[in-house]
Design an enzyme around this catalytic site. Structure first.
Site, mmCIF file in Angstrom:
data_model
loop_
_atom_site.group_PDB
_atom_site.id
_atom_site.type_symbol
_atom_site.label_atom_id
_atom_site.label_comp_id
_atom_site.label_asym_id
_atom_site.label_seq_id
_atom_site.Cartn_x
_atom_site.Cartn_y
_atom_site.Cartn_z
ATOM 1 N N ASN A 1 -3.604 -13.866 52.839
ATOM 2 C CA ASN A 1 -3.040 -12.042 53.000
ATOM 3 C C ASN A 1 -3.766 -11.434 51.822
ATOM 4 O O ASN A 1 -2.486 -12.262 50.402
ATOM 5 C CB ASN A 1 -2.399 -11.239 53.464
ATOM 6 N N ASP B 1 -2.608 -8.230 51.216
ATOM 7 C CA ASP B 1 -2.917 -6.952 51.329
ATOM 8 C C ASP B 1 -1.661 -6.929 49.740
ATOM 9 O O ASP B 1 -1.520 -5.983 48.555
ATOM 10 C CB ASP B 1 -1.069 -6.364 51.547
ATOM 11 N N HIS B 2 -1.437 -7.473 49.200
ATOM 12 C CA HIS B 2 0.063 -7.533 47.890
ATOM 13 C C HIS B 2 -1.214 -7.436 46.448
ATOM 14 O O HIS B 2 -0.518 -7.285 45.339
ATOM 15 C CB HIS B 2 0.675 -9.059 47.954
ATOM 16 N N ARG C 1 -0.068 2.257 39.800
ATOM 17 C CA ARG C 1 -1.120 2.807 38.862
ATOM 18 C C ARG C 1 -2.207 3.270 39.725
ATOM 19 O O ARG C 1 -2.403 4.039 38.778
ATOM 20 C CB ARG C 1 -1.550 1.865 37.822
ATOM 21 N N HIS D 1 -4.376 -5.635 56.523
ATOM 22 C CA HIS D 1 -3.386 -4.385 56.601
ATOM 23 C C HIS D 1 -3.581 -4.143 56.110
ATOM 24 O O HIS D 1 -3.805 -2.970 55.382
ATOM 25 C CB HIS D 1 -2.089 -4.928 56.934
ATOM 26 N N ARG E 1 -3.393 0.063 56.749
ATOM 27 C CA ARG E 1 -2.468 0.850 57.426
ATOM 28 C C ARG E 1 -2.345 2.392 57.262
ATOM 29 O O ARG E 1 -3.280 2.427 56.584
ATOM 30 C CB ARG E 1 -0.474 0.730 56.032
ATOM 31 N N ARG F 1 -0.721 2.910 52.297
ATOM 32 C CA ARG F 1 -0.291 2.310 51.080
ATOM 33 C C ARG F 1 -0.818 0.844 49.451
ATOM 34 O O ARG F 1 -0.392 1.526 48.849
ATOM 35 C CB ARG F 1 0.752 2.100 51.902
ATOM 36 N N HIS F 2 -1.489 0.278 50.698
ATOM 37 C CA HIS F 2 -2.169 -0.541 49.780
ATOM 38 C C HIS F 2 -3.456 -0.898 50.081
ATOM 39 O O HIS F 2 -4.334 -0.448 49.090
ATOM 40 C CB HIS F 2 -1.256 -1.762 49.651
ATOM 41 N N GLU G 1 -5.061 -6.491 60.489
ATOM 42 C CA GLU G 1 -4.364 -6.595 60.944
ATOM 43 C C GLU G 1 -4.277 -4.773 61.100
ATOM 44 O O GLU G 1 -4.461 -4.085 59.691
ATOM 45 C CB GLU G 1 -2.999 -6.981 59.784
ATOM 46 N N THR H 1 7.713 -4.046 54.890
ATOM 47 C CA THR H 1 6.694 -4.890 55.385
ATOM 48 C C THR H 1 6.986 -4.827 56.829
ATOM 49 O O THR H 1 7.608 -4.068 57.524
ATOM 50 C CB THR H 1 6.449 -6.053 54.610
ATOM 51 N N THR H 2 6.029 -5.531 57.598
ATOM 52 C CA THR H 2 6.094 -5.706 59.050
ATOM 53 C C THR H 2 7.109 -6.677 59.759
ATOM 54 O O THR H 2 7.255 -7.890 59.443
ATOM 55 C CB THR H 2 4.747 -6.097 59.309
ATOM 56 N N GLU I 1 0.031 -14.283 67.186
ATOM 57 C CA GLU I 1 0.521 -14.820 66.048
ATOM 58 C C GLU I 1 1.807 -14.769 66.264
ATOM 59 O O GLU I 1 2.772 -13.788 65.950
ATOM 60 C CB GLU I 1 -0.093 -14.452 64.945
ATOM 61 N N HIS J 1 3.723 -14.656 58.518
ATOM 62 C CA HIS J 1 5.313 -13.951 57.668
ATOM 63 C C HIS J 1 6.279 -15.003 56.720
ATOM 64 O O HIS J 1 7.452 -15.324 57.685
ATOM 65 C CB HIS J 1 6.260 -12.660 59.090
ATOM 66 N N GLY J 2 6.942 -14.557 55.826
ATOM 67 C CA GLY J 2 7.687 -15.358 55.086
ATOM 68 C C GLY J 2 7.811 -16.482 54.697
ATOM 69 O O GLY J 2 8.398 -17.492 54.568
ATOM 70 N N GLY K 1 0.624 -14.869 52.097
ATOM 71 C CA GLY K 1 -0.050 -13.499 51.343
ATOM 72 C C GLY K 1 1.557 -13.698 50.218
ATOM 73 O O GLY K 1 1.187 -13.942 49.114
ATOM 74 N N HIS K 2 2.362 -13.168 50.243
ATOM 75 C CA HIS K 2 3.471 -12.529 49.095
ATOM 76 C C HIS K 2 3.962 -14.097 48.338
ATOM 77 O O HIS K 2 3.948 -14.130 47.015
ATOM 78 C CB HIS K 2 4.685 -12.325 49.829
#
Ligand code: PXP
Length: 239
Positions: free
Chosen positions: A7, A9-10, A18, A43, A45, A49-50, A70, A100-101, A151, A191-192, A213-214
């Site tokens: 993922n 997105d991050h 910036r 994702h 959104r 936002r990202h 997503e 986050t989701t 998922e 997730h996580g 992702g994260h």
């Protein structure tokens, strides 16, 4: 053995801090592919936002592996998905205030709406996965609305303290995976997930795709920071 969906997105979140051009999630996707990712997940959104529309458009043309979009179940997003045609769409809930989701899509409470979205996406040749909590009624509803895959949201498992509570959360996912496979659904999770908690999830029978992702992007900072500093020092000291 499942494959890895990265993922990105991050990476876009860092760029948007910036509102500039770096780091570019398009470059991140190339790096992820070179590292062995079998899927690139993003994702788009509603609040942008990202990930931006431009990212999706370019990634559609550049990603060589499976592209997994997503998306919220809205008419606007369905139109974008059906035009861009990622290999896979994962339907997620979207709350504007959330960081986050936070939970799975409540399929059981809105079957007609989700079934319509699944139909539209499938008609465009897109595989459909539903991001759900590992609960029996959600698995049953996902099969009823015609999804190809589910998922499982692993957030509660990931957030649980190591010990009996984490074991209990793991058992919920393993049981939901067994139920989903019995209903003909392909099983994904995400997730996580991180370098400590992923192994048990990867070993669940029939687990096919893990979207992470994260923790991957966080680790990339530290496996890359020393070299990045060295390159800057070299430029400053010997211009
Ligand atoms: N899968 C879904 C459906 C998600 O919404 C997210 C977070 O954007 C992930 C996987 C990846 O979660 P994480 O960034 O915590 O690895």
């Amino acid at each position: 053995m499942p494959h890895l969906g990265v993922n990105i997105d991050h990476v876009a979140t860092l760029r948007q801090a910036r509102r500039g051009v770096e780091p570019d999630p398009v470059w991140a996707a190339v790096e992820a592919e070179l590292g062995g990712a079998a899927c690139i997940t993003l994702h788009l959104r509603e609040d942008r936002r990202h990930i931006q529309d431009r990212d999706l458009e370019i990634l559609r043309r550049t990603v060589q592996v499976k592209l997994n979009l997503e998306m919220a179940v809205t008419d606007g997003m369905l139109q974008i998905a059906c035009r861009v045609r990622p290999e896979q769409a994962t339907l997620v809930p979207e709350g504007r205030q959330e960081i986050t989701t936070e939970g799975g899509l409540p399929v059981a409470g809105q079957e007609a709406k989700v079934a319509d979205a699944v139909r539209r996406l499938k008609a465009a040749g897109i595989t459909v996965s539903l991001f759900i909590d590992p609960r029996p009624e959600e698995v049953e509803a996902s099969a009823r609305v015609g999804a190809d895959a589910v998922e499982f949201h692993t957030g509660e498992y990931a957030n649980a303290r190591d010990g009996p509570e984490r074991d209990r959360q793991f058992a919920r996912i393993a049981e939901a995976a067994r139920q989903a496979r019995g209903l003909g659904l392909v099983v994904h999770a995400g997730h996580g997930l991180n370098y400590v908690n992923v192994v048990r999830i990867a070993q669940i029978p029939g687990m096919t795709e893990l979207n992470i992702g994260h923790s991957v992007v966080s680790r990339a900072v530290f496996v890359g920071l020393r070299r990045a500093v060295r390159e800057m020092v070299r430029l400053i000291e010997s211009p």
